[in-house]
Design a protein around this motif. Structure first.
Motif, mmCIF file in Angstrom:
data_model
loop_
_atom_site.group_PDB
_atom_site.id
_atom_site.type_symbol
_atom_site.label_atom_id
_atom_site.label_comp_id
_atom_site.label_asym_id
_atom_site.label_seq_id
_atom_site.Cartn_x
_atom_site.Cartn_y
_atom_site.Cartn_z
ATOM 1 N N LYS A 177 70.963 68.028 -13.616
ATOM 2 C CA LYS A 177 70.709 69.272 -14.341
ATOM 3 C C LYS A 177 70.829 69.013 -15.837
ATOM 4 O O LYS A 177 71.570 68.136 -16.276
ATOM 5 N N ALA A 178 70.066 69.779 -16.580
ATOM 6 C CA ALA A 178 70.125 69.688 -18.037
ATOM 7 C C ALA A 178 70.334 71.077 -18.590
ATOM 8 O O ALA A 178 69.690 72.034 -18.166
ATOM 9 N N ASN A 179 71.259 71.194 -19.520
ATOM 10 C CA ASN A 179 71.540 72.494 -20.107
ATOM 11 C C ASN A 179 70.561 72.783 -21.239
ATOM 12 O O ASN A 179 70.248 71.909 -22.055
ATOM 13 N N LEU A 180 70.080 73.993 -21.267
ATOM 14 C CA LEU A 180 69.199 74.436 -22.338
ATOM 15 C C LEU A 180 70.073 74.917 -23.496
ATOM 16 O O LEU A 180 70.796 75.902 -23.368
ATOM 17 N N VAL A 181 70.023 74.176 -24.593
ATOM 18 C CA VAL A 181 70.824 74.539 -25.755
ATOM 19 C C VAL A 181 70.028 75.514 -26.612
ATOM 20 O O VAL A 181 68.934 75.201 -27.077
ATOM 21 N N SER A 182 70.561 76.701 -26.776
ATOM 22 C CA SER A 182 69.861 77.731 -27.540
ATOM 23 C C SER A 182 70.802 78.275 -28.617
ATOM 24 O O SER A 182 72.008 78.392 -28.406
ATOM 25 N N TYR A 224 55.862 68.166 -17.044
ATOM 26 C CA TYR A 224 54.599 68.765 -16.612
ATOM 27 C C TYR A 224 54.846 69.853 -15.563
ATOM 28 O O TYR A 224 54.145 70.863 -15.526
ATOM 29 N N THR A 225 55.850 69.654 -14.707
ATOM 30 C CA THR A 225 56.205 70.682 -13.735
ATOM 31 C C THR A 225 56.641 71.951 -14.453
ATOM 32 O O THR A 225 56.218 73.064 -14.104
ATOM 33 N N VAL A 226 57.491 71.774 -15.452
ATOM 34 C CA VAL A 226 57.981 72.921 -16.218
ATOM 35 C C VAL A 226 56.820 73.622 -16.918
ATOM 36 O O VAL A 226 56.710 74.857 -16.889
ATOM 37 N N VAL A 227 55.942 72.856 -17.540
ATOM 38 C CA VAL A 227 54.800 73.436 -18.245
ATOM 39 C C VAL A 227 53.919 74.223 -17.273
ATOM 40 O O VAL A 227 53.455 75.329 -17.579
ATOM 41 N N ASN A 228 53.686 73.668 -16.088
ATOM 42 C CA ASN A 228 52.858 74.379 -15.111
ATOM 43 C C ASN A 228 53.493 75.701 -14.691
ATOM 44 O O ASN A 228 52.794 76.703 -14.494
ATOM 45 N N ASP A 229 54.817 75.714 -14.548
ATOM 46 C CA ASP A 229 55.500 76.967 -14.217
ATOM 47 C C ASP A 229 55.377 77.973 -15.352
ATOM 48 O O ASP A 229 55.209 79.181 -15.119
ATOM 49 N N LEU A 230 55.457 77.502 -16.596
ATOM 50 C CA LEU A 230 55.311 78.396 -17.744
ATOM 51 C C LEU A 230 53.901 78.978 -17.818
ATOM 52 O O LEU A 230 53.716 80.184 -18.049
ATOM 53 N N LEU A 231 52.914 78.125 -17.618
ATOM 54 C CA LEU A 231 51.529 78.592 -17.688
ATOM 55 C C LEU A 231 51.233 79.607 -16.596
ATOM 56 O O LEU A 231 50.483 80.571 -16.811
ATOM 57 N N ARG A 232 51.811 79.383 -15.428
ATOM 58 C CA ARG A 232 51.591 80.323 -14.326
ATOM 59 C C ARG A 232 52.127 81.707 -14.672
ATOM 60 O O ARG A 232 51.603 82.724 -14.221
ATOM 61 N N GLU A 233 53.167 81.747 -15.508
ATOM 62 C CA GLU A 233 53.765 83.023 -15.907
ATOM 63 C C GLU A 233 53.216 83.519 -17.246
ATOM 64 O O GLU A 233 53.806 84.408 -17.870
ATOM 65 N N LYS A 234 52.091 82.922 -17.685
ATOM 66 C CA LYS A 234 51.391 83.367 -18.896
ATOM 67 C C LYS A 234 52.211 83.147 -20.170
ATOM 68 O O LYS A 234 52.059 83.873 -21.164
ATOM 69 N N LEU A 258 62.681 81.534 -18.558
ATOM 70 C CA LEU A 258 61.924 80.681 -17.645
ATOM 71 C C LEU A 258 62.300 79.219 -17.795
ATOM 72 O O LEU A 258 62.352 78.475 -16.804
ATOM 73 N N LEU A 259 62.570 78.778 -19.014
ATOM 74 C CA LEU A 259 62.990 77.386 -19.206
ATOM 75 C C LEU A 259 64.337 77.130 -18.538
ATOM 76 O O LEU A 259 64.551 76.077 -17.930
ATOM 77 N N GLU A 260 65.241 78.077 -18.637
ATOM 78 C CA GLU A 260 66.533 77.921 -17.969
ATOM 79 C C GLU A 260 66.356 77.867 -16.455
ATOM 80 O O GLU A 260 67.047 77.123 -15.755
ATOM 81 N N LYS A 261 65.394 78.638 -15.960
ATOM 82 C CA LYS A 261 65.156 78.709 -14.516
ATOM 83 C C LYS A 261 64.462 77.459 -13.993
ATOM 84 O O LYS A 261 64.754 77.002 -12.876
ATOM 85 N N THR A 262 63.523 76.899 -14.775
ATOM 86 C CA THR A 262 62.697 75.804 -14.271
ATOM 87 C C THR A 262 63.142 74.427 -14.749
ATOM 88 O O THR A 262 63.202 73.477 -13.961
ATOM 89 N N ALA A 263 63.451 74.299 -16.039
ATOM 90 C CA ALA A 263 63.754 72.977 -16.594
ATOM 91 C C ALA A 263 65.129 72.477 -16.202
ATOM 92 O O ALA A 263 65.306 71.314 -15.838
ATOM 93 N N SER A 264 66.115 73.338 -16.278
ATOM 94 C CA SER A 264 67.492 72.904 -16.025
ATOM 95 C C SER A 264 67.687 72.306 -14.636
ATOM 96 O O SER A 264 68.267 71.217 -14.496
ATOM 97 N N PRO A 265 67.196 72.963 -13.563
ATOM 98 C CA PRO A 265 67.397 72.369 -12.232
ATOM 99 C C PRO A 265 66.680 71.034 -12.037
ATOM 100 O O PRO A 265 67.069 70.252 -11.169
#
Length: 906
Positions: free
Chosen positions: A553-558, A575-585, A607-614
C-alpha cells in the motif's frame, strides 16, 4: 480383466448408475456438472473419501479435489499434512527426526485429470480411478489406502463442461465429434493452462498451486495428458535429455524408478505400447507445466500422454515402432482402439504409481527431506552449478593453452587446474540470496513477482527496517529471497538465466526444438531490479508466512495548496489507476515525458485514495503543474483480434488488459471484413497468429492455422466468430483504417502486415545467395527458440514512455527487420527496439545470435494519417512479461493538447 470385489456395493453408486453409461463407453462423455454431482455422491457414501473445494474457476465453478485414503488416515489428515510439509521444507529437521517422520507419515500422491479438456481420457480416468479406490476390496487397494494419501484433483472444470456438452450435443452417437470447438476450453488461455504453473495467473492454477506448494507438498505429482506418439499407446517416464541443471539428481533417478514400475505394470498385465525416453519428445528441462514445475520443488513430476477418444480410433502402422528396444520394450500392433481401453490403461498406470508409493512410502518421504536438505545446504555455502557455459569455459581455457604450447595433452583427461579456474572461481558462485529494493521505480510489480514465488511455496522475507548489505543501503519494506531453502531450485530458476545446452539431431545438423521454452527467467521478464548477493548476509528480516500474498500500500500525501498529483509511467499499475480515473470522468493529462498529471479536486483525491493506495502506486502531490504543455487523454476504442476456436495469445492479452482495467472489445474477422473500421475503433491489436505471411516469405515468429467449420456445422450463436483474415478484403480495410488515422498494433508473426503493406522494411534474418536472391537463414545457422534477449529501446517515443533505455524481451524465433535508409532519413519508419550487439542472449538458447546485431526488433511506421506498430518479440507473452506491457498500454489512450494548460496556468 481382474474381477473386483466391491465394498459397500449397495451404498457406493457405480458410474453407470449415476451417468447412465459406464466410464469409457464409446460415444459418451460426462459433463462437469454430472461429474461434480458424482464426486459429492462418492464423498457422502464412502468413508474412504473427503471432498475438498480448492476454489472457484475463472468461470465461477467450484474446483474439487477428492482426498482418498483409509478411514483411519482420513481422521488424521492434518497430522500427515504437517509431516509432509516438515519433510519437504527441511526447516530445523535433523536427520534422525527425518527418519522418524518418514516412518510415521504417509506418502502423498497427486493424480489429476482434465487439464486439457479435449484430451478427454484425463477427466474420465479420474472418475473411474476415484470409484475403484473407494469401492475395491482387494489386498493391493487396501495396502494403498493404508500407506498413501491420494489427492485426486480436477484440473479444469470449465473445460470439461464445454467439451463434453459440445460432443454430446448430437443425438446420434456416430455424428458426435470434438471438432470445431467454438472457444478455448479454459477461459482466456486454453491449452496454455499447462504453461501457467510458475506464474499462476489463472484462478485454476493458483487453486492447484496452493495444494501442491503450500498445503500438501506431495512427493509425486501425476499429470494425465494426450496423445501418445503414433504407433504407441502411451508415453511416460523416464524422459529424454536435457534435464535442468538446478534440481536434485534424485529427481532423475526417481523418475527412472517410477517409470520402470509403470512400464512393468502394463507389461505384466499384457498391455503393450508404452514408450519412453527417445520414444517421445518430452524432456525435463522446462519449468511452468503442472508436472514440470514440481521438479523445481523436489517432487517427482510424471506426465503420461495416452491415445484415446470417445469416438473409436485406430492405432496406425508405424513400422519403426514394431521393433522392441529400450524406448518401447513391448510394441503394439496396428488395431482398432476403444475409449475404455485408454481408461483401463490409465487406471493401471495410476495403480502402478500408488503401489510403488505404498511399497516405498518411507523412502519417498525421506527423499523429499533429503532433496530439501541438500538444497538448504547448497544455499548456505559456496556452490557452483555445472552450467554448459561453464564446461565450455573449462574446455576453451585448456585448448587455448594447448595452442600456446603451455601444456602437454593429458590423454583422456584435462588437468584439474582448469576445473578449479572455473568451478572454484569466487565470482562464478551461485548467490546466497537476492535483495529487491523497495526504492526501485515499479515496486508494485516487484510485489507481483514476489507473489509468483509465494504461490510456488518459496520462503520470502521482508525488511522491517533499513539495512546495509555488501556496501549498499536498502530501505524498509525491501524483499529478500535467500537460496538456503528447500525450493532453492525454483528460486534459482526464477532469478538466474537458463543455459540450454546446444542440442542437435547430429553434428552439423538441425537443432532439436525444446518441448516448450529454452529460457524464461521470470525476474527478467517482469523487469524487476534485484541484487545478487554472493556471501552470507542477514538483517532485520521478517519471514512472511507461507502462501501469504503481498499487497503493498502507498499513502496518498495531501496538503493545502496542491495543484494536482503526478503518477510515474514507469509503474505498470499507474495505468490501472488512470483507467479507473478516466472511467469516472476525472481529467487526466500527460506530460511531454509521459508522466500522468491529475488536477487536484475533492473527487480526484478520493478516487486516488481508493484506487492507487491499495495497488501500492505512489502518487506525488505537486504545488505547481508540470513544466511544458500538457495533453489531455481519454480511453480509446480498442479492438483485440480473436478467431473462431479462440487464440491463446489473444486470450492472454484480454486477461491482462482486464487486470489493468483497459476497456477492450474482442473482434472477429467478419467484423473486420465488414469495413468502416474507423466508425468502431481507434486502435486494433493483432497478436501472433493473426496476420498470414506474404506469399513466398514471412517475418518469422510462430504461426497458427486452424480448420474453420462451415456455418451449417455449428450452432447459430457462434457463427459471428467465423471468418478469416484475407489479403484482398481484411488487409484492404486495415490499410484504409490507418490511412484515416487509425492505429494498428501488431505482435510477433502479425508484423507480417508490414510486408502486405509493402512498407520499406525487410526481413533481416536472411543470407544473400550466389544469384543475388535472399533466403531465410536455415536453423543450422540461426535458431532461437523461446528465450530472453536484451534489446535497446528508444524511450523518448510516446509508445515507449516509462520504459528504460534497454530491456529484456521474450523472443521465439521472432521477426527482426531492416529498415530502408531513405525511410529512416525521412522518419516515415522509426526504430523502437533494436539489437545493439551480436550477443543479446540473457536466458535460454540462441544459436547464431550474431546475426541479430543491428537488427530492428520493433518499429513505428506512418500509414496515411495513422500508424502501424510492429513488435517482433512477444511483449505480452503469457501475461508474464510485465517489463514490456507498457509498450501496448501507451497506445491505448488518445491525447490532445489542452488549450493553454501549461506550467503557469490553465
Amino acid at each position: 480383466m481382474m474381477t473386483l470385489t466391491l465394498a459397500n456395493a449397495q451404498k457406493i453408486p457405480a458410474p453407470k448408475e449415476h451417468f447412465g453409461f459406464s466410464i469409457g463407453d464409446d460415444y459418451h462423455l460426462a459433463t462437469y456438472t454430472q461429474t461434480e454431482a458424482y464426486f459429492k455422491k462418492l464423498a457422502a457414501a464412502s468413508n474412504r473419501a473427503k471432498l475438498v473445494d480448492m476454489g472457484l474457476t475463472e468461470e465461477g465453478r467450484h474446483q474439487y479435489m477428492m482426498v482418498v485414503s483409509s478411514p483411519e488416515n482420513l481422521k488424521k489428515l492434518d497430522q500427515y499434512k504437517t509431516i509432509s510439509q516438515k519433510l519437504a521444507r527441511a526447516e530445523g529437521v535433523t536427520e534422525a527426526q527425518a527418519r522418524t517422520l518418514s516412518l510415521e507419515g504417509k506418502a502423498v500422491i497427486w493424480i489429476d485429470g482434465g487439464l486439457h479438456a479435449t484430451e478427454t481420457v484425463g477427466a474420465h480416468q479420474l472418475i473411474e480411478t476415484m470409484y475403484q479406490l473407494v469401492s475395491r476390496q482387494d489386498a493391493e487397494t487396501k495396502r494403498i489406502l493404508d500407506e498413501v494419501i491420494i489427492l485426486l484433483a480436477h484440473a479444469n472444470p470449465d473445460g470439461q463442461e464445454l467439451v463434453s456438452s459440445w460432443y454430446m450435443r448430437e443425438e446420434k452417437p456416430e455424428k458426435r465429434t470434438l471438432d470445431f470447438l467454438p472457444k478455448l476450453y479454459q477461459k482466456y488461455i486454453g491449452h496454455d493452462n499447462n504453461r501457467d504453473f510458475f506464474m499462476m495467473n489463472m484462478k485454476e492454477s493458483w487453486n492447484i498451486g496452493r495444494q501442491l506448494y503450500v498445503e500438501w507438498i506431495p512427493q509425486v505429482v501425476y499429470n494425465h495428458h494426450q496423445a501418445g506418439p503414433a504407433g504407441s499407446v502411451v508415453a511416460g517416464p523416464p524422459y529424454r535429455d536435457p534435464f535442468n541443471h538446478v534440481y536434485d539428481p534424485l529427481i532423475i533417478t526417481s523418475l527412472d524408478a517410477l517409470g520402470a514400475a509403470m512400464n512393468s505394470r502394463l507389461n505384466a498385465e499384457g498391455k503393450p505400447g508404452y514408450t519412453q525416453r527417445a520414444g517421445s519428445v518430452y524432456s525435463t528441462w522446462w519449468n511452468g507445466g503442472l508436472r514440470t514445475a514440481p521438479y523445481f520443488h523436489n517432487m517427482i513430476g510424471i506426465l503420461t500422454e495416452i491415445i484415446g477418444s470417445p469416438t473409436p480410433s485406430e492405432i496406425p502402422l508405424v513400422p519403426q515402432r514394431l521393433i522392441p528396444n529400450g524406448a518401447t520394450p513391448f510394441p503394439i500392433t496396428p488395431q482398432k482402439w476403444h475409449f475404455r481401453q485408454s481408461i483401463d490403461y490409465s487406471v493401471s498406470l495410476n495403480y502402478a504409481v500408488l503401489n510403488y508409493a505404498a511399497r516405498h512410502r518411507d523412502e519417498l518421504l525421506y527423499n523429499s527431506y533429503r532433496m530439501g536438505k541438500n538444497a538448504v545446504d547448497r544455499g548456505a555455502k559456496d556452490t557452483w552449478t555445472s552450467y554448459p557455459k561453464r564446461v565450455e569455459e573449462i574446455t576453451k581455457a585448456y585448448r587455448e593453452d594447448q595452442k600456446k604450447a603451455k601444456v602437454v595433452s593429458a590423454g583422456s583427461g584435462i588437468p584439474s587446474k582448469y576445473y578449479d579456474s572455473v568451478m572454484t572461481n569466487p565470482s562464478l558462485r551461485d548467490p546466497r540470496g537476492y535483495i529487491l529494493s523497495a526504492a526501485q521505480p515499479d515496486f508494485p510489480t516487484v510485489a507481483k513477482f514476489m507473489n509468483a514465488l509465494i504461490k510456488s511455496g518459496v520462503q520470502v522475507h521482508q525488511a522491517t527496517a533499513a539495512f546495509d548489505v555488501a556496501g549498499k543501503s536498502y530501505p524498509a519494506g525491501s524483499y529478500v529471497v535467500k537460496t538456503g531453502q528447500a525450493f532453492r531450485p525454483h528460486v534459482l530458476d526464477m532469478f538466474e538465466p537458463q543455459d540450454h545446452p546446444n542440442d542437435f539431431q547430429y553434428p552439423g545438423g538441425p537443432p532439436v526444438r525444446p518441448y516448450d521454452a529454452a529460457g524464461w527467467t521470470l525476474a527478467y521478464q517482469m523487469g524487476v531490479q534485484f541484487d545478487r548477493i554472493l556471501d552470507a548476509f542477514d538483517g532485520p528480516f521478517r519471514a512472511l508466512p507461507y502462501g501469504e500474498l503481498q499487497y503493498p500500500k502507498a499513502n496518498l500525501v495531501s496538503k493545502a495548496g496542491l495543484t494536482g498529483y503526478t503518477l510515474d509511467p514507469q509503474i505498470n499499475d499507474s495505468y490501472t489507476v488512470v483507467n479507473d480515473l478516466l472511467r469516472e470522468k476525472i481529467d487526466v493529462y500527460r506530460t511531454s515525458t509521459g508522466s500522468f498529471f491529475v488536477p487536484a479536486t475533492d473527487q480526484s483525491k478520493q478516487l486516488l485514495e481508493k484506487t492507487a493506495s491499495p495497488l501500492g502506486v505512489a502518487v506525488t502531490g505537486v504545488s505547481e503543474r508540470p513544466a511544458g504543455t500538457l495533453e489531455k487523454i481519454s480511453a480509446l476504442r480498442v479492438g483485440l483480434w480473436d478467431t473462431y476456436g479462440g487464440s491463446m495469445p489473444s486470450g492472454w492479452v484480454r486477461w491482462l488488459t482486464e487486470q489493468f482495467h483497459f476497456p477492450v472489445e474482442v473482434v472477429f474477422p467478419n467484423t473486420l471484413n465488414a469495413g468502416e473500421l474507423s466508425k468502431k475503433f481507434d486502435v486494433l491489436v493483432f497478436v501472433t497468429g493473426a496476420i498470414p505471411a506474404v506469399a513466398g516469405g514471412d517475418s518469422g515468429g510462430r504461426s497458427y492455422t486452424r480448420k474453420e467449420p462451415k456455418e451449417s456445422e455449428i450452432p447459430e450463436e457462434y457463427r459471428g466468430m467465423l471468418g478469416k483474415i484475407s489479403a484482398d478484403t481484411t488487409l484492404v480495410h486495415l490499410q484504409k483504417f490507418m490511412q484515416d488515422g487509425g492505429t494498428v498494433f501488431t505482435i510477433g508473426s502479425s508484423t507480417n502486415l508490414a510486408f502486405h503493406l509493402k512498407l520499406p522494411v525487410r526481413n533481416a534474418l536472411v543470407e544473400i545467395m550466389p544469384d543475388g536472391t535472399e533466403k531465410r537463414l536455415v536453423s543450422e545457422k540461426y535458431f532461437i527458440p523461446g528465450s530472453i534477449l536484451r534489446v535497446q529501446v528508444d524511450s523518448t517515443q510516446s509508445v515507449s514512455w516509462g520504459m528504460p533505455g534497454s530491456c529484456d524481451v521474450y523472443f521465439d524465433n521472432s521477426p527482426v527487420f531492416s529498415i530502408a535508409p531513405d525511410a529512416l532519413a525521412k522518419q516515415t519508419v522509426r526504430p523502437l527496439m533494436w539489437f545493439a550487439n551480436g550477443t543479446p542472449l540473457r536466458s535460454g538458447w540462441a544459436w547464431g545470435q550474431a546475426y541479430l546485431q543491428g537488427g530492428v526488433a520493433a518499429f513505428e511506421a506512418s500509414v496515411g494519417a495513422g500508424k502501424l506498430y510492429a513488435f517482433g518479440p512477444e511483449i505480452t507473452f503469457r501475461a508474464q512479461s510485465h517489463g514490456t506491457f507498457k509498450l501496448l498500454f501507451n497506445v491505448m489512450y488518445s491525447s490532445k493538447k489542452a488549450g493553454g494548460m501549461t506550467a503557469t496556468g490553465e
